[in-house]
Structures are given as structure tokens and as C-alpha cells.
Design a protein around this motif. Structure first.
Motif, PDB file in Angstrom:
ATOM      1  N   LYS A  77      10.242  84.535  -8.637  1.00 24.59           N
ATOM      2  CA  LYS A  77      10.550  83.530  -7.616  1.00 24.59           C
ATOM      3  C   LYS A  77      11.423  82.403  -8.151  1.00 24.59           C
ATOM      4  N   GLU A  78      11.153  81.969  -9.378  1.00 27.13           N
ATOM      5  CA  GLU A  78      11.943  80.879  -9.941  1.00 27.13           C
ATOM      6  C   GLU A  78      13.384  81.317 -10.184  1.00 27.13           C
ATOM      7  N   GLN A  79      13.545  82.542 -10.668  1.00 25.31           N
ATOM      8  CA  GLN A  79      14.892  83.058 -10.876  1.00 25.31           C
ATOM      9  C   GLN A  79      15.626  83.202  -9.540  1.00 25.31           C
ATOM     10  N   GLU A  80      14.900  83.645  -8.523  1.00 31.53           N
ATOM     11  CA  GLU A  80      15.471  83.769  -7.189  1.00 31.53           C
ATOM     12  C   GLU A  80      15.965  82.409  -6.686  1.00 31.53           C
ATOM     13  N   ARG A  81      15.154  81.368  -6.929  1.00 31.47           N
ATOM     14  CA  ARG A  81      15.531  80.019  -6.501  1.00 31.47           C
ATOM     15  C   ARG A  81      16.782  79.541  -7.226  1.00 31.47           C
ATOM     16  N   LEU A  82      16.852  79.803  -8.529  1.00 28.62           N
ATOM     17  CA  LEU A  82      17.990  79.343  -9.319  1.00 28.62           C
ATOM     18  C   LEU A  82      19.271  80.070  -8.932  1.00 28.62           C
ATOM     19  N   ILE A  83      19.167  81.367  -8.649  1.00 29.18           N
ATOM     20  CA  ILE A  83      20.336  82.128  -8.226  1.00 29.18           C
ATOM     21  C   ILE A  83      20.827  81.635  -6.872  1.00 29.18           C
ATOM     22  N   SER A  84      19.891  81.320  -5.982  1.00 28.02           N
ATOM     23  CA  SER A  84      20.258  80.779  -4.676  1.00 28.02           C
ATOM     24  C   SER A  84      20.947  79.425  -4.832  1.00 28.02           C
ATOM     25  N   LEU A  85      20.439  78.596  -5.732  1.00 27.55           N
ATOM     26  CA  LEU A  85      21.055  77.290  -5.998  1.00 27.55           C
ATOM     27  C   LEU A  85      22.460  77.471  -6.570  1.00 27.55           C
ATOM     28  N   MET A  86      22.620  78.398  -7.516  1.00 27.53           N
ATOM     29  CA  MET A  86      23.924  78.693  -8.108  1.00 27.53           C
ATOM     30  C   MET A  86      24.916  79.125  -7.026  1.00 27.53           C
ATOM     31  N   SER A  87      24.440  79.944  -6.102  1.00 30.06           N
ATOM     32  CA  SER A  87      25.295  80.440  -5.030  1.00 30.06           C
ATOM     33  C   SER A  87      25.797  79.304  -4.145  1.00 30.06           C
ATOM     34  N   ARG A  88      24.880  78.413  -3.747  1.00 27.85           N
ATOM     35  CA  ARG A  88      25.276  77.304  -2.875  1.00 27.85           C
ATOM     36  C   ARG A  88      26.260  76.380  -3.571  1.00 27.85           C
ATOM     37  N   GLN A  89      26.003  76.102  -4.837  1.00 26.60           N
ATOM     38  CA  GLN A  89      26.877  75.190  -5.563  1.00 26.60           C
ATOM     39  C   GLN A  89      28.243  75.818  -5.835  1.00 26.60           C
ATOM     40  N   SER A  90      28.265  77.115  -6.105  1.00 27.99           N
ATOM     41  CA  SER A  90      29.546  77.781  -6.341  1.00 27.99           C
ATOM     42  C   SER A  90      30.375  77.826  -5.065  1.00 27.99           C
ATOM     43  N   SER A  91      29.706  77.980  -3.915  1.00 22.57           N
ATOM     44  CA  SER A  91      30.409  77.967  -2.641  1.00 22.57           C
ATOM     45  C   SER A  91      31.058  76.605  -2.405  1.00 22.57           C
ATOM     46  N   LEU A  92      30.325  75.548  -2.708  1.00 21.90           N
ATOM     47  CA  LEU A  92      30.868  74.196  -2.572  1.00 21.90           C
ATOM     48  C   LEU A  92      32.055  74.005  -3.506  1.00 21.90           C
ATOM     49  N   LEU A  93      31.940  74.508  -4.738  1.00 23.33           N
ATOM     50  CA  LEU A  93      33.035  74.382  -5.702  1.00 23.33           C
ATOM     51  C   LEU A  93      34.270  75.141  -5.230  1.00 23.33           C
ATOM     52  N   GLU A  94      34.087  76.360  -4.730  1.00 21.25           N
ATOM     53  CA  GLU A  94      35.208  77.146  -4.208  1.00 21.25           C
ATOM     54  C   GLU A  94      35.931  76.394  -3.095  1.00 21.25           C
ATOM     55  N   ASN A  95      35.164  75.872  -2.148  1.00 21.82           N
ATOM     56  CA  ASN A  95      35.752  75.162  -1.010  1.00 21.82           C
ATOM     57  C   ASN A  95      36.462  73.880  -1.447  1.00 21.82           C
ATOM     58  N   THR A  96      35.883  73.195  -2.432  1.00 23.96           N
ATOM     59  CA  THR A  96      36.476  71.948  -2.922  1.00 23.96           C
ATOM     60  C   THR A  96      37.813  72.212  -3.611  1.00 23.96           C
ATOM     61  N   ILE A  97      37.867  73.249  -4.443  1.00 21.54           N
ATOM     62  CA  ILE A  97      39.111  73.593  -5.140  1.00 21.54           C
ATOM     63  C   ILE A  97      40.204  73.949  -4.135  1.00 21.54           C
ATOM     64  N   ALA A  98      39.846  74.752  -3.138  1.00 21.49           N
ATOM     65  CA  ALA A  98      40.827  75.140  -2.122  1.00 21.49           C
ATOM     66  C   ALA A  98      41.325  73.919  -1.358  1.00 21.49           C
ATOM     67  N   GLU A  99      40.418  73.011  -1.014  1.00 20.87           N
ATOM     68  CA  GLU A  99      40.797  71.810  -0.266  1.00 20.87           C
ATOM     69  C   GLU A  99      41.700  70.901  -1.099  1.00 20.87           C
ATOM     70  N   LEU A 100      41.440  70.806  -2.382  1.00 28.66           N
ATOM     71  CA  LEU A 100      42.290  70.003  -3.264  1.00 28.66           C
ATOM     72  C   LEU A 100      43.742  70.479  -3.213  1.00 28.66           C
ATOM     73  N   PHE A 101      43.935  71.782  -3.271  1.00 24.37           N
ATOM     74  CA  PHE A 101      45.301  72.308  -3.277  1.00 24.37           C
ATOM     75  C   PHE A 101      45.931  72.269  -1.890  1.00 24.37           C
ATOM     76  N   ARG A 102      45.128  72.323  -0.836  1.00 22.89           N
ATOM     77  CA  ARG A 102      45.686  72.127   0.510  1.00 22.89           C
ATOM     78  C   ARG A 102      46.263  70.722   0.633  1.00 22.89           C
ATOM     79  N   LYS A 103      45.515  69.733   0.152  1.00 25.21           N
ATOM     80  CA  LYS A 103      45.986  68.346   0.219  1.00 25.21           C
ATOM     81  C   LYS A 103      47.210  68.151  -0.667  1.00 25.21           C
ATOM     82  N   GLU A 104      47.233  68.816  -1.812  1.00 25.83           N
ATOM     83  CA  GLU A 104      48.375  68.713  -2.707  1.00 25.83           C
ATOM     84  C   GLU A 104      49.634  69.247  -2.032  1.00 25.83           C
ATOM     85  N   ARG A 105      49.506  70.374  -1.330  1.00 29.07           N
ATOM     86  CA  ARG A 105      50.667  70.958  -0.649  1.00 29.07           C
ATOM     87  C   ARG A 105      51.158  70.060   0.482  1.00 29.07           C
ATOM     88  N   ASN A 106      50.250  69.345   1.104  1.00 27.07           N
ATOM     89  CA  ASN A 106      50.605  68.540   2.270  1.00 27.07           C
ATOM     90  C   ASN A 106      50.932  67.093   1.937  1.00 27.07           C
TER      91      ASN A 106
END
Length: 203
Positions: free
Chosen positions: A169-198
Motif C-alpha cells: 500500500k505504501e509503495q502504491e501511494r508513492l507511485i501515485s504521488l510520483m505520477s501526479r507530480q510528474s504530470s504537473l512537471l510535464e504540463n509546466t514544462i510545456a507551458e513554459l515553452f508556449r509562453k516563450e514562443r509567444n
């Protein structure tokens, strides 16, 4: 032996040429030059790995499609570049006489982990398996650097513990946390470059 040494060497030559031309085309694309430059990683399936995969598939599939005998992993900086990279790779493949078999866009909704990955399968011309029932191919996976990291970590944990059901269960929780944080990081990186282009002015 699934693939004898002469055919394995021929497959390596085709794959190396494909990798080199794909890398050149990706680097020549201005849009794909944003941020960290793309990379193309190459591997040929080992005999042991090929045997294990075919053993799992023999009872379910005919013919036996070893679509990832050759594997190429395309890494790009941010998720907005995935479609562009896919188009570049498909053009290179077609120019090299590789027949496209399928393209699978594995988005967030199709995976338990929130990263996008595009898979494109191509035939491996003139390379024969020692088993006439086995069809060999090239699988190209296109993802981001972040997606690659999450995929490697997840793959290691799943195989180490024998499958998803073996995680505690603890490993499941940590993997879920990793997933949510990586999704936020992916979206943030993409948004940074969108703003850079514009953003007007000097780059």
C-alpha cells in the motif's frame, strides 16, 4: 535461436541507418530544438528477451509479431513536441522503405501513469526469423525526458515485484504521488515553452 547472426547483423545495420537519419531530421527541425535537444536511443532485443516474449504470446497470437525486435526511443523536451517528432520519424521511415503498420497514441486516459507516449510500428524488410511464424519489426516510442524517467522507474518496480498486484500500500501511494507530480512537471514544462514562443523580443 529466433534470429541467426547474419540476420541480426543486417537488422542492426538497418536500425543504425534509421537512427542516424531520424536524429539528423529531428535536429534539423526548429520546433524540436526548443529546450533540450532530442535524442534517439537504439536497442536490439536479446535472444533471451525475444524467447521470453514469444513464449508469452504463442498461446494467443498467430502469426507471432515481434514488433519490437528493434526498438528506437525518441526523447523530446516537452509534450507539445511529440506530434511533430512523430511526423518527422514517419517521413524518415517512409523514405527508407519501411512500411508503417500502426501508430498508437497512448495518452493519459489510456495509461495508469500520466505521461503521453506515441508508439509507431514498422516492418523490418528482408530480415527473416528462423521461425517462419515469427514476424520481426521496428517499434519507435516517442516520449519526453520526464516520461522516459517515469516509465523506467515504473517498469523496474513492476518487474521487480512480479506485477502490479505485488506492490504494498505504501509503495502504491508513492507511485501515485510520483505520477501526479510528474504530470504537473510535464504540463509546466510545456507551458513554459508556449509562453516563450509567444513572447516577443530576443530569444
Amino acid at each position: 535461436m529466433i534470429v541467426d547472426l547474419p540476420n541480426r547483423e543486417s537488422a542492426r545495420v538497418i536500425a543504425e541507418e534509421f537512427r542516424s537519419e531520424a536524429m539528423h531530421a529531428l535536429l534539423a527541425n526548429e520546433r524540436l530544438g526548443e529546450g533540450v535537444e532530442p535524442q534517439v536511443l537504439l536497442r536490439l532485443k536479446t535472444e533471451q528477451s525475444a524467447e521470453e516474449k514469444l513464449k508469452r504470446k504463442r498461446k494467443k497470437y498467430e502469426p507471432l509479431n515481434l514488433n519490437d525486435f528493434v526498438g528506437l526511443r525518441i526523447l523530446v523536451c516537452n509534450s507539445d513536441q511529440l506530434d511533430e517528432a512523430c511526423q518527422v520519424v514517419r517521413k524518415v521511415a517512409h523514405a527508407n522503405g519501411l512500411t508503417e503498420l500502426k501508430v498508437d497514441d497512448a495518452s493519459d486516459g489510456q495509461r495508469s501513469l500520466p505521461y503521453r507516449s506515441i508508439h509507431a510500428d514498422f516492418n523490418l524488410p528482408e530480415i527473416q526469423s528462423t521461425d517462419p511464424k515469427v514476424v520481426l519489426g521496428i517499434e519507435v516510442q516517442i516520449t519526453t525526458y520526464v516520461g522516459r524517467l517515469i516509465a523506467e522507474i515504473s517498469h523496474t518496480l513492476v518487474y521487480k515485484h512480479g506485477g502490479l498486484s505485488y506492490r504494498d500500500k505504501e509503495q502504491e501511494r508513492l507511485i501515485s504521488l510520483m505520477s501526479r507530480q510528474s504530470s504537473l512537471l510535464e504540463n509546466t514544462i510545456a507551458e513554459l515553452f508556449r509562453k516563450e514562443r509567444n513572447t516577443p523580443g530576443e530569444r
